[in-house]
Design a protein around this motif. Sequence first.
Motif, short mmCIF file in Angstrom:
data_model
loop_
_atom_site.label_atom_id
_atom_site.label_comp_id
_atom_site.label_asym_id
_atom_site.label_seq_id
_atom_site.Cartn_x
_atom_site.Cartn_y
_atom_site.Cartn_z
N ASP A 74 72.15 5.20 28.73
CA ASP A 74 71.37 6.28 28.57
C ASP A 74 69.95 6.34 28.81
OD1 ASP A 74 73.16 8.39 27.85
OD2 ASP A 74 73.56 7.36 26.12
N LYS A 78 68.19 8.85 31.13
CA LYS A 78 67.14 9.73 30.52
C LYS A 78 65.66 9.47 31.38
CE LYS A 78 64.33 9.98 26.29
NZ LYS A 78 64.04 9.72 24.87
N LYS A 82 63.64 12.45 33.47
CA LYS A 82 62.47 12.81 33.13
C LYS A 82 61.50 12.59 34.39
CE LYS A 82 62.31 13.17 28.59
NZ LYS A 82 61.87 14.25 27.70
N TYR A 98 66.59 14.61 25.98
CA TYR A 98 67.72 14.22 26.09
C TYR A 98 68.80 13.97 25.09
CZ TYR A 98 71.19 11.03 28.37
OH TYR A 98 72.49 10.40 29.06
N LYS A 101 75.20 12.47 27.40
CA LYS A 101 75.96 12.75 28.52
C LYS A 101 77.52 12.43 28.20
CE LYS A 101 76.61 7.99 29.54
NZ LYS A 101 76.45 7.63 28.08
N PHE A 110 75.26 16.13 31.76
CA PHE A 110 74.05 15.79 30.97
C PHE A 110 73.82 16.92 30.26
CE2 PHE A 110 73.52 13.26 34.86
CZ PHE A 110 73.53 11.81 34.28
N LEU A 112 70.54 18.51 27.57
CA LEU A 112 69.16 18.56 27.43
C LEU A 112 68.84 19.64 26.63
CD1 LEU A 112 68.00 18.13 31.05
CD2 LEU A 112 68.91 16.10 29.72
#
Length: 165
Positions: A74, A78, A82, A98, A101, A110, A112
């Motif tokens: 992760d 992430k 980003k 984040y 997933k 994913f 967000l």
Amino acid sequence: MKFKKVLVIILLLPLLSFTAHKYYLSLTQIEYKSESKSIQITINVFMDDIETALNKDFNIDLQLTTSKELLNNDIYFKKYLKEKLHFKINTTPVNFNYIGKEYDGDLVFFYLEIENINNVDTIEIENKILTHHFPEQQNLVKSKANKKHKSILLSAKTDKGLLKF
């Protein structure tokens, strides 16, 4: 017998001249939730493509969905998102959180979230997911805000788009 071999070759030759074409497509779904004043984002990409990109970018060996999968993957997902994904809400740059997933077949989803959004008039998105490693990559963005649906198709050449509600 010789005639049959020639006939088989003639029939198979056209089939062998075509190669399988791989499609590079991701889907980003954006939905504004007025009750929670947040924007929820779901992105799905093909597992092998994201694995290839992260392995090359971070010099790692993810081995997704295997017993050798990196436990802290992760961190890489992430960081990658980003770097490759940016939003402006009503012309103001915003950061996303984040959430996590999950894997489903050959896809990675994913999740967000962008918090503290009082209203949405416009969403500007820059999406460079996978375009560096796969120039044919297309990133479809579908959105819903204020009971209106908008969509845009982004690519390596056109990686920014504006959605007006």
